[in-house]
Design an enzyme around this catalytic site. Structure first.
Site, PDB file in Angstrom:
ATOM      1  N   ASP A   7       0.875  -1.184   0.000  1.00  0.00           N
ATOM      2  CA  ASP A   7       0.000   0.000   0.000  1.00  0.00           C
ATOM      3  C   ASP A   7       0.903   1.222   0.000  1.00  0.00           C
ATOM      4  O   ASP A   7       2.107   1.129   0.232  1.00  0.00           O
ATOM      5  CB  ASP A   7      -0.891  -0.001   1.255  1.00  0.00           C
ATOM      6  CG  ASP A   7      -1.750   1.258   1.329  1.00  0.00           C
ATOM      7  OD1 ASP A   7      -2.298   1.671   0.294  1.00  0.00           O
ATOM      8  OD2 ASP A   7      -1.853   1.859   2.426  1.00  0.00           O
ATOM      9  N   SER A   8       0.310   2.380  -0.235  1.00  0.00           N
ATOM     10  CA  SER A   8       1.085   3.614  -0.178  1.00  0.00           C
ATOM     11  C   SER A   8       1.535   3.913   1.258  1.00  0.00           C
ATOM     12  O   SER A   8       2.411   4.741   1.466  1.00  0.00           O
ATOM     13  CB  SER A   8       0.251   4.772  -0.713  1.00  0.00           C
ATOM     14  OG  SER A   8      -0.973   4.846  -0.019  1.00  0.00           O
ATOM     15  N   TYR A  39      -0.420   8.540  -2.658  1.00  0.00           N
ATOM     16  CA  TYR A  39      -0.512   8.200  -4.078  1.00  0.00           C
ATOM     17  C   TYR A  39      -1.713   8.915  -4.708  1.00  0.00           C
ATOM     18  O   TYR A  39      -1.758   9.129  -5.916  1.00  0.00           O
ATOM     19  CB  TYR A  39      -0.712   6.690  -4.267  1.00  0.00           C
ATOM     20  CG  TYR A  39       0.503   5.823  -4.075  1.00  0.00           C
ATOM     21  CD1 TYR A  39       1.722   6.327  -3.601  1.00  0.00           C
ATOM     22  CD2 TYR A  39       0.443   4.466  -4.380  1.00  0.00           C
ATOM     23  CE1 TYR A  39       2.819   5.493  -3.427  1.00  0.00           C
ATOM     24  CE2 TYR A  39       1.541   3.635  -4.224  1.00  0.00           C
ATOM     25  CZ  TYR A  39       2.725   4.146  -3.741  1.00  0.00           C
ATOM     26  OH  TYR A  39       3.811   3.321  -3.582  1.00  0.00           O
ATOM     27  N   GLY A  40      -2.682   9.237  -3.847  1.00  0.00           N
ATOM     28  CA  GLY A  40      -3.992   9.707  -4.318  1.00  0.00           C
ATOM     29  C   GLY A  40      -3.963  10.933  -5.208  1.00  0.00           C
ATOM     30  O   GLY A  40      -4.853  11.145  -6.029  1.00  0.00           O
ATOM     31  N   CYS A  70      -3.825  -0.855  -2.125  1.00  0.00           N
ATOM     32  CA  CYS A  70      -4.111   0.570  -2.315  1.00  0.00           C
ATOM     33  C   CYS A  70      -5.077   0.756  -3.489  1.00  0.00           C
ATOM     34  O   CYS A  70      -4.831   0.240  -4.591  1.00  0.00           O
ATOM     35  CB  CYS A  70      -2.795   1.275  -2.612  1.00  0.00           C
ATOM     36  SG  CYS A  70      -2.970   2.997  -3.049  1.00  0.00           S
ATOM     37  N   ASN A  71      -6.159   1.481  -3.258  1.00  0.00           N
ATOM     38  CA  ASN A  71      -7.150   1.683  -4.326  1.00  0.00           C
ATOM     39  C   ASN A  71      -6.573   2.495  -5.473  1.00  0.00           C
ATOM     40  O   ASN A  71      -6.845   2.216  -6.640  1.00  0.00           O
ATOM     41  CB  ASN A  71      -8.390   2.397  -3.779  1.00  0.00           C
ATOM     42  CG  ASN A  71      -9.188   1.509  -2.861  1.00  0.00           C
ATOM     43  OD1 ASN A  71     -10.157   0.898  -3.259  1.00  0.00           O
ATOM     44  ND2 ASN A  71      -8.770   1.399  -1.609  1.00  0.00           N
ATOM     45  N   THR A  72      -5.785   3.513  -5.146  1.00  0.00           N
ATOM     46  CA  THR A  72      -5.219   4.350  -6.210  1.00  0.00           C
ATOM     47  C   THR A  72      -4.273   3.531  -7.089  1.00  0.00           C
ATOM     48  O   THR A  72      -4.350   3.589  -8.319  1.00  0.00           O
ATOM     49  CB  THR A  72      -4.458   5.548  -5.597  1.00  0.00           C
ATOM     50  OG1 THR A  72      -5.302   6.187  -4.627  1.00  0.00           O
ATOM     51  CG2 THR A  72      -4.070   6.548  -6.662  1.00  0.00           C
ATOM     52  N   GLU A 149      -5.285   9.392   9.439  1.00  0.00           N
ATOM     53  CA  GLU A 149      -3.871   9.320   9.841  1.00  0.00           C
ATOM     54  C   GLU A 149      -3.649  10.035  11.177  1.00  0.00           C
ATOM     55  O   GLU A 149      -2.755   9.694  11.937  1.00  0.00           O
ATOM     56  CB  GLU A 149      -2.983   9.964   8.768  1.00  0.00           C
ATOM     57  CG  GLU A 149      -2.977   9.228   7.447  1.00  0.00           C
ATOM     58  CD  GLU A 149      -1.914   8.139   7.364  1.00  0.00           C
ATOM     59  OE1 GLU A 149      -0.828   8.334   7.906  1.00  0.00           O
ATOM     60  OE2 GLU A 149      -2.198   7.099   6.755  1.00  0.00           O
ATOM     61  N   CYS A 181     -11.237   3.566  -0.689  1.00  0.00           N
ATOM     62  CA  CYS A 181      -9.914   4.009  -0.260  1.00  0.00           C
ATOM     63  C   CYS A 181      -9.574   3.242   1.009  1.00  0.00           C
ATOM     64  O   CYS A 181     -10.456   3.030   1.863  1.00  0.00           O
ATOM     65  CB  CYS A 181      -9.934   5.513   0.027  1.00  0.00           C
ATOM     66  SG  CYS A 181      -8.408   6.125   0.758  1.00  0.00           S
ATOM     67  N   THR A 182      -8.315   2.827   1.097  1.00  0.00           N
ATOM     68  CA  THR A 182      -7.890   2.004   2.233  1.00  0.00           C
ATOM     69  C   THR A 182      -8.300   2.550   3.597  1.00  0.00           C
ATOM     70  O   THR A 182      -8.592   1.800   4.509  1.00  0.00           O
ATOM     71  CB  THR A 182      -6.350   1.896   2.239  1.00  0.00           C
ATOM     72  OG1 THR A 182      -5.813   3.203   2.045  1.00  0.00           O
ATOM     73  CG2 THR A 182      -5.866   0.961   1.182  1.00  0.00           C
ATOM     74  N   HIS A 183      -8.291   3.871   3.709  1.00  0.00           N
ATOM     75  CA  HIS A 183      -8.507   4.477   5.026  1.00  0.00           C
ATOM     76  C   HIS A 183      -9.979   4.587   5.435  1.00  0.00           C
ATOM     77  O   HIS A 183     -10.287   4.765   6.610  1.00  0.00           O
ATOM     78  CB  HIS A 183      -7.913   5.885   5.055  1.00  0.00           C
ATOM     79  CG  HIS A 183      -6.424   5.920   5.034  1.00  0.00           C
ATOM     80  ND1 HIS A 183      -5.679   5.320   4.043  1.00  0.00           N
ATOM     81  CD2 HIS A 183      -5.534   6.490   5.883  1.00  0.00           C
ATOM     82  CE1 HIS A 183      -4.394   5.526   4.284  1.00  0.00           C
ATOM     83  NE2 HIS A 183      -4.279   6.228   5.390  1.00  0.00           N
TER      84      HIS A 183
END
Ligand code: DGN
Length: 257
Positions: A7-8, A39-40, A70-72, A149, A181-183
């Site tokens: 992932d990023s 990365y987004g 990572c989705n991006t 974050e 998105c991962t978050h």
């Protein structure tokens, strides 16, 4: 051989967590590209280059499958990775899109993600490939990642930001929302407050199921009873990675550079 995940940064630990809970026997190597997050907001070329490098790094650790958490990176680089590497590659977009199509009753689906993921149109394309009669409403929510974050998953300010971003989905009458998105799974409770009647799709869970299927199809599920090992690598800020990851995962971890 272990499962490789990249992932990023830390967000892909949502995918790590789901894989551990579904396949507790499997060893895992996780790489978070903390030196180059986010990365987004980067271009397709740059994200693809990073994704190739991350995959090579995981291959150097002898992984049997690469999971693009990572989705991006999935949106921009999945096809390029599949074309370049012989190993099975699983990304988060397809399983998330498929789960959303299965879940919707009124055929109105919302998709939220980073600017890159939404600009790529990947979720929308995949959803429409599966059912072209579905209406897809997409929206980037770039402030969500820094809020997570910061650990501000249940603060008033996060609710206000979510309300600002998501209220328009009420008018659109979506019944399903992809957390692309991962978050974002960390914000499920806040998102539910704004959209109480909407089904939330967490691609991390769907991705873990896909990984299981692919390992089974390729006959590379781990059948030994040995204790699994988990290795964490990051490209920068190892101490921060360790402390936030320990909170995300509810246990202490060690991270190498
Ligand atoms: N991991 C990224 C994603 O899922 O799109 C979010 C973090 C970032 O790179 N902005």
């Amino acid at each position: 051989r272990p499962i490789g995940i990249f992932d990023s940064g830390l967000g892909g630990l949502t995918v790590f967590k789901e894989i551990v809970s579904l396949m507790p026997n499997e060893s895992i190597v996780y790489f978070g590209d903390t030196a180059r997050i986010p990365y987004g907001s980067k271009s397709k070329e740059t994200v693809t280059k990073f994704a190739m490098q991350n995959t090579r790094f995981l291959l150097s650790k002898n992984v049997k499958i690469v999971v693009v958490a990572c989705n991006t990176a999935s949106a921009y680089a999945y096809e390029a990775l599949k074309a370049k590497f012989d190993i099975p590659i699983v990304a988060v977009i397809e399983p998330g899109a498929e789960a959303a199509v299965r879940a919707t009753k009124n055929k109105k689906i919302g998709v939220i993600g980073t600017e890159g993921t939404i600009a790529s149109g990947s979720f929308e394309k995949k959803i429409l490939e599966l059912d072209s009669s579905i209406k897809v409403f997409s929206k980037p929510c770039p402030l969500f990642v820094p809020l997570v974050e910061e650990g501000w998953t249940d603060k008033e300010v996060t609710y206000l930001v979510a309300k600002e971003y998501l209220e328009e989905f009420i008018e659109k009458e979506i019944d399903t929302l992809v957390l692309g998105c991962t978050h974002y799974p960390f914000l499920q409770d806040v998102i539910k407050k704004v959209l109480p009647d909407v089904i939330l799709i967490n691609p991390a869970r769907e991705t873990a199921k896909r990984v299981f299927e692919v390992l089974k199809e390729n006959d590379i599920l781990n059948s030994s009873c040995e204790e699994p090992t988990y290795y964490f690598y990051a490209s920068d800020n190892l101490k921060k990675f360790e402390s936030v990851a320990s909170i995300f995962l509810n246990e202490k971890i060690k991270c190498e550079e």
